[in-house]
Enzyme design. Structure first.
Site, PDB file in Angstrom:
ATOM      1  N   CYS A  30       0.962   4.705   0.158  1.00  0.00           N
ATOM      2  CA  CYS A  30       1.599   5.957   0.579  1.00  0.00           C
ATOM      3  C   CYS A  30       1.830   6.934  -0.581  1.00  0.00           C
ATOM      4  O   CYS A  30       2.246   8.067  -0.361  1.00  0.00           O
ATOM      5  CB  CYS A  30       2.920   5.658   1.280  1.00  0.00           C
ATOM      6  SG  CYS A  30       2.777   4.357   2.511  1.00  0.00           S
ATOM      7  N   LYS A  44       8.541  13.999   7.455  1.00  0.00           N
ATOM      8  CA  LYS A  44       7.974  12.915   8.259  1.00  0.00           C
ATOM      9  C   LYS A  44       8.723  12.783   9.592  1.00  0.00           C
ATOM     10  O   LYS A  44       8.212  12.166  10.523  1.00  0.00           O
ATOM     11  CB  LYS A  44       8.032  11.587   7.499  1.00  0.00           C
ATOM     12  CG  LYS A  44       7.031  11.456   6.349  1.00  0.00           C
ATOM     13  CD  LYS A  44       7.077  10.072   5.740  1.00  0.00           C
ATOM     14  CE  LYS A  44       6.083   9.911   4.608  1.00  0.00           C
ATOM     15  NZ  LYS A  44       6.470  10.652   3.386  1.00  0.00           N
ATOM     16  N   HIS A  88       4.136   9.580   9.435  1.00  0.00           N
ATOM     17  CA  HIS A  88       3.712   9.114   8.117  1.00  0.00           C
ATOM     18  C   HIS A  88       2.186   9.066   8.045  1.00  0.00           C
ATOM     19  O   HIS A  88       1.556   8.228   8.681  1.00  0.00           O
ATOM     20  CB  HIS A  88       4.309   7.739   7.848  1.00  0.00           C
ATOM     21  CG  HIS A  88       4.209   7.310   6.423  1.00  0.00           C
ATOM     22  ND1 HIS A  88       3.445   7.968   5.482  1.00  0.00           N
ATOM     23  CD2 HIS A  88       4.794   6.270   5.754  1.00  0.00           C
ATOM     24  CE1 HIS A  88       3.563   7.364   4.323  1.00  0.00           C
ATOM     25  NE2 HIS A  88       4.378   6.335   4.464  1.00  0.00           N
ATOM     26  N   GLU A  97      15.777   5.455  -1.350  1.00  0.00           N
ATOM     27  CA  GLU A  97      15.462   6.784  -1.880  1.00  0.00           C
ATOM     28  C   GLU A  97      16.728   7.590  -2.151  1.00  0.00           C
ATOM     29  O   GLU A  97      16.815   8.315  -3.147  1.00  0.00           O
ATOM     30  CB  GLU A  97      14.542   7.548  -0.929  1.00  0.00           C
ATOM     31  CG  GLU A  97      14.084   8.882  -1.504  1.00  0.00           C
ATOM     32  CD  GLU A  97      12.960   9.525  -0.729  1.00  0.00           C
ATOM     33  OE1 GLU A  97      12.363  10.497  -1.241  1.00  0.00           O
ATOM     34  OE2 GLU A  97      12.661   9.071   0.407  1.00  0.00           O
ATOM     35  N   PHE A 102       3.615   1.000  -0.886  1.00  0.00           N
ATOM     36  CA  PHE A 102       3.639  -0.461  -0.957  1.00  0.00           C
ATOM     37  C   PHE A 102       2.996  -0.914  -2.275  1.00  0.00           C
ATOM     38  O   PHE A 102       1.992  -0.352  -2.714  1.00  0.00           O
ATOM     39  CB  PHE A 102       2.867  -1.072   0.211  1.00  0.00           C
ATOM     40  CG  PHE A 102       3.637  -1.128   1.493  1.00  0.00           C
ATOM     41  CD1 PHE A 102       4.950  -0.717   1.581  1.00  0.00           C
ATOM     42  CD2 PHE A 102       3.038  -1.613   2.647  1.00  0.00           C
ATOM     43  CE1 PHE A 102       5.660  -0.786   2.770  1.00  0.00           C
ATOM     44  CE2 PHE A 102       3.726  -1.691   3.851  1.00  0.00           C
ATOM     45  CZ  PHE A 102       5.037  -1.275   3.911  1.00  0.00           C
ATOM     46  N   HIS A 136      10.340  11.260   0.444  1.00  0.00           N
ATOM     47  CA  HIS A 136       9.377  10.339   1.046  1.00  0.00           C
ATOM     48  C   HIS A 136       9.863   9.997   2.450  1.00  0.00           C
ATOM     49  O   HIS A 136       9.070   9.973   3.382  1.00  0.00           O
ATOM     50  CB  HIS A 136       9.232   9.093   0.178  1.00  0.00           C
ATOM     51  CG  HIS A 136       8.142   8.180   0.619  1.00  0.00           C
ATOM     52  ND1 HIS A 136       6.821   8.588   0.692  1.00  0.00           N
ATOM     53  CD2 HIS A 136       8.158   6.889   1.028  1.00  0.00           C
ATOM     54  CE1 HIS A 136       6.076   7.572   1.119  1.00  0.00           C
ATOM     55  NE2 HIS A 136       6.865   6.538   1.340  1.00  0.00           N
TER      56      HIS A 136
END
Length: 409
Positions: A163, A333, A338, A312, A397, A301
């Site tokens: 991502c 998002k 996403h 975050e 990830f 994010h």
């Protein structure tokens, strides 16, 4: 001396529109692009909603005979790149093509192509596998196709960092231009992963929302009732250019990239560590030669996962200290879902539009704030206000973190 790097073109394919103005209009309105999946292929999977695209016209960009040779992620990425070049108004006959590169990545590449050909091999044998399988499936094919079509012969590759992919692509392109190796680079990401296999995998991880009855309200970053992210597809591409190069040809400057921070958590394959994200923000700010209190906005994010949003928030507090409560943070998002490897580029484009029009985009569906997420997330409706400096966060990830710092154009 480090050279200045500006953005002179942008392009997008997304669940909220296949051009910049449509996307931005929907973002300002707080519209969701999430819909229910009607295919029976998903009937045994807990999540049945996604930000899928059903109005993309590939023939606007490629000839009909070409389309079958390129996976959907390549078509999306190519379309976004062509939009970015068109907006930049760069003259392909006059630019030094040896000094123009392409950094367009993808988290998964040609996933549908791979799945289709695997099924063909199992059912009909190896001889029926397409000769286009490999060039259709490999992650770097967007960069390759764009190079073939434009003749750009500078550095060209595909970043793959889940991502964080397109934030890394933009950041590394920024470094390349700033250090004098290239004059311009197309940078971003493309993704087309809405398949039963990926859904089954993420479902088994319990990473995706199961609010199937209310698709538009399912993505709810920083809300106490969030239960996972929403998978989307599309592409985002930015045309980055050295400032004097852009100025000389009379280009319209959409914004400037002034910093980039990239770190790795070295912690866990999927669980986030806020310290790595905080360090990436600190590096972007430090390299931009600004102070934390100078930043007006962060495009977070913000995936709408229980652990991710708390992590975050903690990272922002770690990076900004008390000034974290003075800036505005939002997750787009909540509307677009996403887009994995394309997420950072689409969000960078939204950030640039936010700065240009002095509008903080909203985090929609934030109805019951999580006490552990206590910053100003621009709840539910866009807010007017000057944005001179902004960050755009991307975390993937594997513990990959990439943060871009923008200055108003």
């Amino acid at each position: 001396m480090k050279r200045r790097v500006v953005v002179t073109g942008t392009g997008v394919v997304s669940p909220l529109g296949n051009d910049i103005e449509t996307l931005w209009d929907n973002i300002k309105k707080g519209k969701s692009g999430i819909k229910r999946l009607e295919s029976d292929e998903f009937k045994d999977i807990n999540t049945k909603i996604a930000g899928y695209i059903d109005d993309f016209d590939s023939e606007k960009y490629l000839e009909a005979k070409e389309i079958k040779r390129y996976d959907l992620f390549t078509q999306y990425g190519y379309a976004a790149a062509m939009q970015a070049l068109e907006q930049s108004k760069v003259n392909l006959d006059k630019v030094d093509k040896d000094r123009v590169g392409i950094y367009i990545g993808s988290g998964a590449g040609g996933l549908q192509t791979l799945l289709d050909n695997h099924k063909t091999m199992l059912e009909k044998g190896a001889k029926r596998v397409s000769p286009f399988l490999i060039p259709m499936a490999i992650n770097n094919m967007v960069s390759g196709l764009v190079a073939i079509k434009t003749g750009f012969r500078g550095p060209s590759f595909a970043v793959v960092s889940a991502c964080a992919t397109s934030n890394h692509a933009i950041g590394e392109a920024y470094f390349n231009i700033a250090h004098g190796y290239s004059d311009a680079i197309l940078a971003g990401g493309a993704e087309a992963t809405i398949t039963p296999l990926y859904f089954a995998g993420f479902s088994k991880m319990r990473a995706m929302s199961t609010k199937n009855d209310t698709p538009e309200r399912a993505s709810r970053p920083f809300d106490l009732d969030r239960d996972g992210f929403i998978m989307s597809e599309g592409a985002g591409v930015l045309f980055l250019e050295e400032y004097e190069h852009a100025k000389k040809r009379g280009a319209t400057i959409l914004g400037e990239i002034i910093g980039y921070g990239s770190t790795t958590d070295a912690y866990h394959i999927t669980a986030p560590d806020y310290q790595g994200a905080a360090k990436a923000m600190k590096l972007a700010i430090e390299r931009a030669e600004i102070q934390p209190e100078d930043v007006d906005y962060i495009n977070a994010h913000g995936t709408s996962t229980p652990a991710g949003d708390i992590s975050e928030t903690k990272a922002i507090k770690e990076a900004f200290g008390e000034s974290a409560y003075d800036l505005k943070v939002s997750s787009t998002k909540s509307m677009a879902g996403h887009l994995f490897g394309a997420a950072g580029a689409v969000e960078a484009i939204i950030t640039l539009k936010s700065m240009a029009e002095s509008i903080f985009p909203p985090t929609i569906n934030l109805e019951n704030p999580d006490p552990e997420c206590d910053l100003d997330y621009v709840e539910n409706k866009a807010v007017e206000g000057n944005i001179n400096l902004a960050l755009s966060n991307g975390f993937g990830f594997g513990g990959h973190n990439a943060v871009i710092a923008f200055k108003k154009g």
